[in-house]
Write a protein that holds these residues in place. Structure first.
Motif, PDB file in Angstrom:
ATOM      1  N   PHE A 199      -4.804  -0.986  -2.888  1.00 19.88           N
ATOM      2  CA  PHE A 199      -3.853  -1.161  -1.783  1.00 19.88           C
ATOM      3  C   PHE A 199      -3.999  -2.552  -1.160  1.00 19.88           C
ATOM      4  O   PHE A 199      -3.011  -3.239  -0.895  1.00 19.88           O
ATOM      5  N   GLU A 200      -5.251  -2.974  -0.948  1.00 24.86           N
ATOM      6  CA  GLU A 200      -5.487  -4.299  -0.375  1.00 24.86           C
ATOM      7  C   GLU A 200      -4.959  -5.387  -1.306  1.00 24.86           C
ATOM      8  O   GLU A 200      -4.335  -6.358  -0.865  1.00 24.86           O
ATOM      9  N   GLU A 201      -5.172  -5.202  -2.590  1.00 26.20           N
ATOM     10  CA  GLU A 201      -4.713  -6.177  -3.586  1.00 26.20           C
ATOM     11  C   GLU A 201      -3.184  -6.287  -3.591  1.00 26.20           C
ATOM     12  O   GLU A 201      -2.628  -7.389  -3.651  1.00 26.20           O
ATOM     13  N   LEU A 202      -2.501  -5.156  -3.484  1.00 26.22           N
ATOM     14  CA  LEU A 202      -1.038  -5.143  -3.577  1.00 26.22           C
ATOM     15  C   LEU A 202      -0.349  -5.642  -2.316  1.00 26.22           C
ATOM     16  O   LEU A 202       0.777  -6.129  -2.372  1.00 26.22           O
ATOM     17  N   THR A 203      -1.005  -5.512  -1.171  1.00 24.44           N
ATOM     18  CA  THR A 203      -0.312  -5.754   0.090  1.00 24.44           C
ATOM     19  C   THR A 203      -0.681  -7.074   0.769  1.00 24.44           C
ATOM     20  O   THR A 203      -0.359  -7.271   1.939  1.00 24.44           O
ATOM     21  N   LEU A 204      -1.320  -7.953   0.056  1.00 23.39           N
ATOM     22  CA  LEU A 204      -1.767  -9.208   0.670  1.00 23.39           C
ATOM     23  C   LEU A 204      -0.618 -10.029   1.242  1.00 23.39           C
ATOM     24  O   LEU A 204      -0.733 -10.626   2.305  1.00 23.39           O
ATOM     25  N   ASN A 205       0.505 -10.078   0.537  1.00 20.83           N
ATOM     26  CA  ASN A 205       1.582 -10.977   0.957  1.00 20.83           C
ATOM     27  C   ASN A 205       2.903 -10.273   1.239  1.00 20.83           C
ATOM     28  O   ASN A 205       3.949 -10.918   1.272  1.00 20.83           O
ATOM     29  N   GLN A 206       2.866  -8.951   1.438  1.00 18.54           N
ATOM     30  CA  GLN A 206       4.121  -8.254   1.706  1.00 18.54           C
ATOM     31  C   GLN A 206       3.894  -6.975   2.494  1.00 18.54           C
ATOM     32  O   GLN A 206       2.823  -6.393   2.467  1.00 18.54           O
ATOM     33  N   LYS A 207       4.942  -6.564   3.204  1.00 20.58           N
ATOM     34  CA  LYS A 207       4.876  -5.331   3.976  1.00 20.58           C
ATOM     35  C   LYS A 207       5.056  -4.162   3.015  1.00 20.58           C
ATOM     36  O   LYS A 207       6.016  -4.121   2.247  1.00 20.58           O
ATOM     37  N   SER A 208       4.121  -3.197   3.072  1.00 21.73           N
ATOM     38  CA  SER A 208       4.110  -2.136   2.073  1.00 21.73           C
ATOM     39  C   SER A 208       4.020  -0.750   2.701  1.00 21.73           C
ATOM     40  O   SER A 208       3.491  -0.579   3.800  1.00 21.73           O
ATOM     41  N   PHE A 209       4.524   0.222   1.970  1.00 25.87           N
ATOM     42  CA  PHE A 209       4.479   1.624   2.367  1.00 25.87           C
ATOM     43  C   PHE A 209       3.740   2.373   1.265  1.00 25.87           C
ATOM     44  O   PHE A 209       4.111   2.285   0.099  1.00 25.87           O
ATOM     45  N   MET A 210       2.658   3.097   1.626  1.00 24.64           N
ATOM     46  CA  MET A 210       1.899   3.823   0.613  1.00 24.64           C
ATOM     47  C   MET A 210       1.945   5.322   0.880  1.00 24.64           C
ATOM     48  O   MET A 210       1.739   5.761   2.011  1.00 24.64           O
ATOM     49  N   ALA A 211       2.254   6.097  -0.138  1.00 23.70           N
ATOM     50  CA  ALA A 211       2.297   7.560  -0.026  1.00 23.70           C
ATOM     51  C   ALA A 211       1.313   8.176  -1.016  1.00 23.70           C
ATOM     52  O   ALA A 211       1.531   8.135  -2.223  1.00 23.70           O
ATOM     53  N   VAL A 212       0.217   8.720  -0.498  1.00 24.81           N
ATOM     54  CA  VAL A 212      -0.769   9.408  -1.337  1.00 24.81           C
ATOM     55  C   VAL A 212      -1.108  10.743  -0.690  1.00 24.81           C
ATOM     56  O   VAL A 212      -0.754  11.000   0.454  1.00 24.81           O
ATOM     57  N   GLY A 213      -1.809  11.597  -1.430  1.00 29.29           N
ATOM     58  CA  GLY A 213      -2.188  12.894  -0.896  1.00 29.29           C
ATOM     59  C   GLY A 213      -2.951  12.773   0.411  1.00 29.29           C
ATOM     60  O   GLY A 213      -3.825  11.916   0.562  1.00 29.29           O
ATOM     61  N   ALA A 214      -2.607  13.647   1.378  1.00 28.87           N
ATOM     62  CA  ALA A 214      -3.169  13.552   2.730  1.00 28.87           C
ATOM     63  C   ALA A 214      -4.688  13.745   2.763  1.00 28.87           C
ATOM     64  O   ALA A 214      -5.355  13.261   3.669  1.00 28.87           O
ATOM     65  N   GLY A 215      -5.233  14.422   1.763  1.00 27.56           N
ATOM     66  CA  GLY A 215      -6.667  14.638   1.721  1.00 27.56           C
ATOM     67  C   GLY A 215      -7.476  13.372   1.487  1.00 27.56           C
ATOM     68  O   GLY A 215      -8.695  13.358   1.666  1.00 27.56           O
ATOM     69  N   HIS A 216      -6.795  12.297   1.086  1.00 25.37           N
ATOM     70  CA  HIS A 216      -7.488  11.026   0.819  1.00 25.37           C
ATOM     71  C   HIS A 216      -7.651  10.165   2.077  1.00 25.37           C
ATOM     72  O   HIS A 216      -8.307   9.120   2.021  1.00 25.37           O
TER      73      HIS A 216
END
Length: 237
Positions: A199-216
């Protein structure tokens, strides 16, 4: 939660607005592969075996009868699938199917239609490696345990849906950690580190939305804590 129930879609309007404000949508893995995944051989019991082959026809018939009566799930339709997947299928059957897709796939499709960049914090291959790490005897035990106490399993799924509605991520985490037993390290902790780093790698230069299982999300090794440790400032919306 990866389900189709209205109970997990309560913030849909807000989620759509946030996705539209983002440049990148991130799921657990690339969900465009979902049609392939649903028919992949690596989701089947190895060597062409079936559930009845592994536990015996007599015991299979008994479990089949209980599961069908309790959850309206016909195990004959899924007897070649890995027991771990059968457990998920039974869990989904307990909740209503108000939408034609689970929440994460629904949001993925919305982001795609909105022409957002798409990616995943894991790969399908890595998820398969995780499933293969769970011994077959332990997967079979999961199915057997449900048939022994179907009311307990139903109660637990409904309880999780309630916690999701209440946004009680700590309770979801504790329940997930307990239910995973000896596999909590590879199914939860290890994946959380992978997700946070990616997530850190992907979002360095852009606004991002991440959807993963709530247990994480919660816990000492949850994604939220790991991101805080990396210096991120987090705020609940």
């Amino acid at each position: 939660m990866h389900v189709k129930s209205q109970r997990v879609f309560t913030r849909l309007t807000q989620l759509k607005e946030l996705i539209l404000e983002s440049d990148l949508f991130i799921a657990e893995y690339n969900l465009d592969n979902i049609q392939f995944v649903q028919h992949a051989e690596d989701l089947l019991i190895p060597d062409g075996k079936s559930l009845s082959d592994l536990i015996g026809e007599k015991k299979f018939r008994k479990i089949h009868k209980i599961i069908e009566k309790s959850f309206k799930v016909d195990l004959r339709q899924f007897e070649y699938y890995l027991p771990l997947l059968i457990v998920n299928i039974i869990g989904e059957a307990i909740l209503t199917k108000d939408y034609h897709l689970p929440l994460d796939i629904f949001l993925w499709n919305f982001a795609k239609e909105s022409e957002k960049e798409l990616d995943g914090v894991e790969t399908y291959a890595s998820q398969q490696q995780i499933m293969q790490a769970i011994k077959m005897k332990d997967q079979l035990k999961m199915v057997k345990d449900i048939s022994k106490r179907p009311y307990i399993y139903r109660k637990n799924i409904l309880k999780m849906a309630k916690w999701y509605e209440e946004e009680s991520i700590n309770l979801l985490y504790k329940n997930g950690k307990k239910s995973l037993g000896k596999y909590k390290h590879i199914l939860l902790k290890k994946r959380n580190f992978i997700m946070a780093d990616r997530f850190e790698e992907l979002t360095l230069n852009q606004k991002s939305f991440m959807a993963v299982g709530a247990g994480h999300l919660a816990g000492q090794h949850g994604i939220l804590k790991l991101l805080k440790d990396k210096g991120w400032k987090l705020k609940a919306i």
